[in-house]
Design a protein around this motif. Structure first.
Motif, mmCIF file in Angstrom:
data_model
loop_
_atom_site.group_PDB
_atom_site.id
_atom_site.type_symbol
_atom_site.label_atom_id
_atom_site.label_comp_id
_atom_site.label_asym_id
_atom_site.label_seq_id
_atom_site.Cartn_x
_atom_site.Cartn_y
_atom_site.Cartn_z
ATOM 1 N N GLY A 117 17.868 -10.899 40.779
ATOM 2 C CA GLY A 117 17.531 -12.320 40.796
ATOM 3 C C GLY A 117 16.134 -12.529 41.338
ATOM 4 N N ARG A 118 16.027 -12.431 42.668
ATOM 5 C CA ARG A 118 14.766 -12.727 43.359
ATOM 6 C C ARG A 118 13.560 -11.963 42.793
ATOM 7 N N TYR A 166 15.873 -18.981 44.855
ATOM 8 C CA TYR A 166 16.625 -19.665 45.911
ATOM 9 C C TYR A 166 15.825 -20.818 46.525
ATOM 10 N N ARG A 205 15.088 -22.436 52.711
ATOM 11 C CA ARG A 205 15.052 -21.062 53.215
ATOM 12 C C ARG A 205 14.468 -20.919 54.632
ATOM 13 N N SER A 263 20.345 -8.794 49.904
ATOM 14 C CA SER A 263 19.211 -9.346 49.168
ATOM 15 C C SER A 263 17.924 -9.191 49.985
ATOM 16 N N TYR A 306 17.223 -19.454 57.046
ATOM 17 C CA TYR A 306 17.122 -18.018 57.341
ATOM 18 C C TYR A 306 15.872 -17.662 58.143
ATOM 19 N N GLY A 325 19.131 -7.238 44.712
ATOM 20 C CA GLY A 325 18.653 -7.100 46.083
ATOM 21 C C GLY A 325 17.214 -6.691 46.259
ATOM 22 N N GLU A 385 21.898 -6.345 38.745
ATOM 23 C CA GLU A 385 21.947 -7.811 38.766
ATOM 24 C C GLU A 385 20.787 -8.312 39.608
HETATM 25 N N1 LLP Z 1 24.601 -9.648 42.818
HETATM 26 C C1 LLP Z 1 25.357 -10.165 43.796
HETATM 27 C C2 LLP Z 1 26.761 -9.782 43.888
HETATM 28 C C3 LLP Z 1 24.782 -11.046 44.739
HETATM 29 O O1 LLP Z 1 25.529 -11.531 45.726
HETATM 30 C C4 LLP Z 1 23.409 -11.393 44.643
HETATM 31 C C5 LLP Z 1 22.789 -12.327 45.579
HETATM 32 C C6 LLP Z 1 22.663 -10.840 43.578
HETATM 33 C C7 LLP Z 1 23.294 -9.961 42.691
HETATM 34 C C8 LLP Z 1 21.206 -11.141 43.373
HETATM 35 O O2 LLP Z 1 20.474 -10.672 44.445
HETATM 36 P P1 LLP Z 1 18.860 -10.675 44.421
HETATM 37 O O3 LLP Z 1 18.400 -9.679 43.379
HETATM 38 O O4 LLP Z 1 18.426 -12.039 44.117
HETATM 39 O O5 LLP Z 1 18.503 -10.275 45.794
HETATM 40 N N2 LLP Z 1 19.904 -17.593 49.265
HETATM 41 C C9 LLP Z 1 19.461 -16.347 49.841
HETATM 42 C C10 LLP Z 1 19.819 -15.167 48.973
HETATM 43 C C11 LLP Z 1 21.289 -15.062 48.690
HETATM 44 C C12 LLP Z 1 21.616 -13.888 47.817
HETATM 45 C C13 LLP Z 1 23.022 -13.958 47.355
HETATM 46 N N3 LLP Z 1 23.436 -12.881 46.501
HETATM 47 C C14 LLP Z 1 17.955 -16.422 50.093
HETATM 48 O O6 LLP Z 1 17.374 -17.486 49.873
HETATM 49 O O7 LLP Z 1 17.355 -15.459 50.549
#
Ligand code: LLP
Length: 381
Positions: free
Chosen positions: A267-268, A363, A304, A190, A308, A227, A265
């Motif tokens: 998110g952020r 997050y 966060r 991510s 982190y 990510g 997928e």
């Molecule tokens: N798919 C899977 C399998 C994941 O494990 C994650 C995030 C995503 C999609 C979504 O990722 P994004 O697009 O949001 O980067 N709490 C941490 C981040 C943990 C991410 C966990 N997995 C933070 O505050 O930085």
């Protein structure tokens, strides 16, 4: 970033709270849609980043799918109108109850992370007389160059199935009658801001696809996870991440077979910039080298930075003083890690000033806790 009217509204709201800019969220969603639809890509929003009802309703109204990591996320996604055929369910430790929730809702796909999990899904599906669609989460072993807590695609991580296990997985799959292999799933980590990391992922997916092809297997769906990172240092410079370059990189480098569909997928990158944590200064206390601005939000509202060492840009919204002084901006929790930033340059700050902690849409609220018996933060829109 905040108009006079909004700041006046903030002054009348008890702090700390999350403020969400739904207009920015909508602008972001419009671009995500435009850019992904150029290539017919499917985007599943990762609920784990923010599962606030208003946020989810907005995202759902743009037709995105859902990426869930718990039974409760599946239930919430369904309640808010995400269709079953757009719900993916991931997670290294799905409980029987959660798997049953997925089966009862006839979700699009279970992203499976181990052989024991495959056999449990098969057993539970058999009991319900159902066939569960599954994707294998394969560990791509690609470096993501992000914080080690949020790197997930390396062989030593707990996530996914490793390359050397695949022969065995295929043999076992042949004996399981209630699961159907429909996809391959990958995720490298991510907060990835250097797109060349995704290039590495594409090349690895091509290689793995070749291996499957040699074993006479072509799955219909490829899911490359999420990510894509956001700009925490200068949020205003880049309120909407560069989705155009991101999707076009996959279009250029990832070799899909005819009829194959590509899923993401995210998110952020979708919700990160639309949320701000608003807090008030309780006390300013003299330190040895800097002053401490003690605010009423802490690691309970935003973990966060403590967890982190994450950076979030901090602004004083109400001080009109332009003298810049250095402050350690800290929360009220009895832990030294309860700090949002050290020696930050801010205008002269006094008790009652309103503080904005930017880029908290992802997050932030979802990771809030009630440590010290504090109240969970409220949100306004
Ligand atoms: N798919 C899977 C399998 C994941 O494990 C994650 C995030 C995503 C999609 C979504 O990722 P994004 O697009 O949001 O980067 N709490 C941490 C981040 C943990 C991410 C966990 N997995 C933070 O505050 O930085």
């Amino acid at each position: 970033m905040f108009s006079f009217e909004i700041i006046e509204r903030f002054k009348n709201t008890p702090t700390p709270f999350y403020y969400y800019n739904l207009e920015l969220l909508k602008d972001t969603l419009r671009i995500v849609k435009e850019e992904s639809e150029k290539y017919n890509y499917h985007v599943h929003y990762a609920l784990k980043a923010n599962s606030n009802v208003e946020i989810l309703e907005t995202i759902q109204s743009y037709g995105l799918g859902a990426d869930c990591v718990s039974g409760n996320e599946i239930t919430r996604a369904k309640e808010l109108g995400f269709p079953s055929e757009k719900i993916a369910f991931a997670g290294v430790g799905k409980s029987d109850e959660e798997i049953n929730t997925g089966l009862e809702n006839d979700i699009f796909c279970f992203n499976c992370e181990s052989i024991p999990e495959l056999t449990v899904i098969d057993e539970l599906a058999q009991k319900k007389n159902k066939i569960a669609n599954i994707a294998l989460r394969i560990n791509p072993n690609v470096e993501a160059n992000t914080h080690h807590y949020i790197t997930t695609g390396l062989e030593e991580n707990k996530f996914g199935i490793n390359r050397w296990e695949l022969e065995n997985v295929l043999e076992i799959l042949q004996t399981l009658k209630n699961v159907k292999l429909i996809g391959l799933h990958f995720h490298i980590g991510s907060q990835i801001t250097d797109l060349s990391n995704f290039k590495g992922l594409c090349l690895r997916v091509n290689e793995i696809q070749k291996w499957f092809y040699e074993h006479q297997i072509i799955v219909k769906h490829i899911n490359v996870g999420g990510g894509l990172g956001i700009n925490y240092e200068n949020p205003k410079q880049e309120l909407i991440p560069d989705f155009s370059s991101y999707f076009s990189l996959f279009n250029d480098l990832l070799e899909l077979r005819p009829q194959q569909e590509l899923h993401f997928e995210l998110g952020r990158s979708i919700v990160g910039q639309c949320g701000t944590l608003i807090s008030k200064v309780l006390y300013v206390k003299k330190g040895i080298n800097t002053n401490f601005a003690i605010i009423d939000a802490g690691m309970t509202e935003l973990i966060r930075p403590a967890l982190y060492q994450a950076f979030h840009k901090i602004e004083n919204l109400t001080s009109i003083d332009d003298v810049n002084e250095r402050y350690d901006v800290v929360g009220p929790i009895c832990e030294s890690s309860d700090s949002f930033g050290k020696a930050l340059l801010l205008p002269t700050t006094t008790r009652g000033d309103m503080i904005a902690i930017n880029s908290c849409g992802a997050y932030g609220e979802v990771m809030a806790s009630q440590y010290n018996l504090r109240k969970l933060p409220k949100s306004i829109y």
